[in-house]
Design a protein around this motif. Structure first.
Motif, short mmCIF file in Angstrom:
data_model
loop_
_atom_site.label_atom_id
_atom_site.label_comp_id
_atom_site.label_asym_id
_atom_site.label_seq_id
_atom_site.Cartn_x
_atom_site.Cartn_y
_atom_site.Cartn_z
N ILE A 162 0.86 -1.18 0.00
CA ILE A 162 0.00 0.00 0.00
C ILE A 162 0.89 1.23 0.00
O ILE A 162 1.76 1.39 0.87
CB ILE A 162 -0.93 0.00 1.23
N ALA A 192 1.61 5.26 0.32
CA ALA A 192 1.08 6.38 1.08
C ALA A 192 2.05 7.55 1.00
O ALA A 192 3.26 7.35 0.86
CB ALA A 192 0.86 5.99 2.54
N VAL A 233 -3.10 4.52 7.41
CA VAL A 233 -3.62 3.45 6.56
C VAL A 233 -4.72 2.75 7.36
O VAL A 233 -4.54 2.41 8.52
CB VAL A 233 -2.51 2.44 6.20
N ASN A 234 -5.88 2.54 6.70
CA ASN A 234 -7.00 1.92 7.40
C ASN A 234 -7.54 0.74 6.59
O ASN A 234 -7.02 0.40 5.53
CB ASN A 234 -8.08 2.96 7.70
N GLN A 285 -8.39 1.10 2.71
CA GLN A 285 -7.29 0.97 1.76
C GLN A 285 -6.87 -0.48 1.58
O GLN A 285 -6.50 -0.89 0.49
CB GLN A 285 -6.11 1.83 2.22
N GLU A 341 -9.43 -2.05 -0.72
CA GLU A 341 -9.18 -1.64 -2.11
C GLU A 341 -8.00 -2.39 -2.71
O GLU A 341 -8.04 -2.80 -3.87
CB GLU A 341 -8.94 -0.13 -2.17
N ALA A 342 -6.93 -2.58 -1.91
CA ALA A 342 -5.77 -3.32 -2.40
C ALA A 342 -6.13 -4.79 -2.67
O ALA A 342 -5.65 -5.38 -3.64
CB ALA A 342 -4.62 -3.24 -1.39
N ARG A 363 -15.00 -4.24 3.85
CA ARG A 363 -14.04 -3.53 4.72
C ARG A 363 -14.36 -3.70 6.19
O ARG A 363 -13.47 -3.60 7.03
CB ARG A 363 -14.00 -2.05 4.35
N VAL A 410 3.49 -1.04 3.99
CA VAL A 410 3.21 0.36 3.67
C VAL A 410 4.51 0.96 3.15
O VAL A 410 5.54 0.89 3.82
CB VAL A 410 2.70 1.13 4.90
#
Length: 148
Positions: free
Chosen positions: A79, A81, A93-94, A97, A100-101, A111, A145
């Protein structure tokens, strides 16, 4: 009086339970509100059949969740950022995200079923997230991340 509960009733029982209650409680409260029916022989047979069918559906859903868990075990997410020069993320980051990834990799996961191992992810690094696919099936995935 014996009744069959049609829904969960606090301090009395769960859905499809056969319980004994006082006549007035059943006739004046539970039955008129649609929370229960009288426990006749035919009603008991119907409930037994419903429980059997529901168990079959539940087993099928659990099997599908276990298959998805096996596919998710080897997945590693990256992810991106925006970060400062020290590696701190602007924001955090939550689970949105992460969902979505996962969608980009072809996994449609809600989610709300994703929980992070840490409260907030605010630095570049590797973290773990737990996905609850079924009440008995959970899988842990690793995500990294990175700075964009």
């Amino acid at each position: 009086m014996e009744i069959i509960l049609l829904q969960d009733v606090p301090n009395l029982g769960n859905k499809n339970d056969v319980v004994t209650v006082r006549n007035g409680y059943a006739r004046n409260y539970l039955i008129p509100r649609g929370m229960a029916v009288t426990a006749t022989e035919s009603a008991k047979k119907v409930i037994a059949e419903n429980i059997k069918q529901q168990a079959h559906k539940e087993a099928k859903i659990k099997a599908e969740a276990e298959q998805l868990a096996k596919k998710l075990e080897g997945v590693k997410l990256t992810i991106g950022a925006k970060t400062s020069s020290t590696g701190k993320i602007f924001g955090s980051v939550n689970n949105i995200q992460i969902a979505e990834a996962l969608a980009e990799k072809g996994f449609e996961i809600d989610r709300k079923s994703i929980s992070l191992s840490e409260d907030q992810v605010k630095e570049v690094g590797t973290y773990k997230a737990e996905i609850k696919l079924h009440r008995e099936v959970k899988v842990s995935i690793e995500f990294e991340v990175v700075s964009e």
